[in-house]
Design a protein around this motif. Sequence first.
Motif, mmCIF file in Angstrom:
data_model
loop_
_atom_site.group_PDB
_atom_site.id
_atom_site.type_symbol
_atom_site.label_atom_id
_atom_site.label_comp_id
_atom_site.label_asym_id
_atom_site.label_seq_id
_atom_site.Cartn_x
_atom_site.Cartn_y
_atom_site.Cartn_z
ATOM 1 N N MET A 1 -46.005 113.630 86.072
ATOM 2 C CA MET A 1 -44.870 113.247 85.277
ATOM 3 C C MET A 1 -44.231 112.042 85.949
ATOM 4 N N LEU A 2 -43.984 111.029 85.187
ATOM 5 C CA LEU A 2 -43.345 109.802 85.663
ATOM 6 C C LEU A 2 -41.941 109.729 85.087
ATOM 7 N N ALA A 3 -40.985 109.313 85.907
ATOM 8 C CA ALA A 3 -39.608 109.252 85.413
ATOM 9 C C ALA A 3 -38.803 108.157 86.100
ATOM 10 N N THR A 4 -37.905 107.577 85.340
ATOM 11 C CA THR A 4 -36.853 106.724 85.870
ATOM 12 C C THR A 4 -35.576 107.527 85.691
ATOM 13 N N LEU A 5 -34.890 107.767 86.797
ATOM 14 C CA LEU A 5 -33.691 108.603 86.805
ATOM 15 C C LEU A 5 -32.469 107.751 87.133
ATOM 16 N N TYR A 6 -31.435 107.896 86.354
ATOM 17 C CA TYR A 6 -30.187 107.159 86.563
ATOM 18 C C TYR A 6 -29.128 108.128 87.075
ATOM 19 N N THR A 7 -28.343 107.672 88.051
ATOM 20 C CA THR A 7 -27.329 108.529 88.651
ATOM 21 C C THR A 7 -26.143 107.705 89.115
ATOM 22 N N GLN A 8 -25.007 108.365 89.201
ATOM 23 C CA GLN A 8 -23.815 107.739 89.784
ATOM 24 C C GLN A 8 -23.729 108.067 91.271
ATOM 25 N N ARG A 9 -24.621 108.952 91.744
ATOM 26 C CA ARG A 9 -24.637 109.380 93.148
ATOM 27 C C ARG A 9 -25.448 108.403 93.999
ATOM 28 N N THR A 10 -24.916 107.192 94.157
ATOM 29 C CA THR A 10 -25.650 106.183 94.920
ATOM 30 C C THR A 10 -25.836 106.588 96.378
ATOM 31 N N ASP A 11 -24.992 107.497 96.890
ATOM 32 C CA ASP A 11 -25.176 107.972 98.265
ATOM 33 C C ASP A 11 -26.544 108.631 98.436
ATOM 34 N N LEU A 12 -27.066 109.263 97.383
ATOM 35 C CA LEU A 12 -28.380 109.906 97.452
ATOM 36 C C LEU A 12 -29.522 108.899 97.351
#
Length: 109
Positions: A1-12
């Motif tokens: 499975m391929l994914a592009t994940l967007y997050t507001q948790r830039t610390d991670l």
Amino acid sequence: MLATLYTQRTDLLLESSSWRAFIDTQIKQHELTEVGNTVHDFPTGGYTAVHCLTESHISVHTWPEYGLCTCDVFLSNFRKNNDAITTAMMEALHRFFEVTRHESHCIRR
């Protein structure tokens, strides 16, 4: 499975210490066999990691400046069907990164 994940948790996305703990737990939980890994933290932030498994591999590449990462969970179905584990690991990635949006592609291998 391929994914592009967007997050507001830039610390991670900035450095790999949380990733290393997370992925080690996932590999053990799903009884996968890691045969090696390479994890590199970039000096300006972000990291790339590839975990080689007897079942195939898991990779992540982060771009904190864009609030995203790309992931590949590739578990071969040669000896047994690993589709459920692949799905469970991708769901765990969504929770870990606290994903707000994603683009995913499932390729049965």
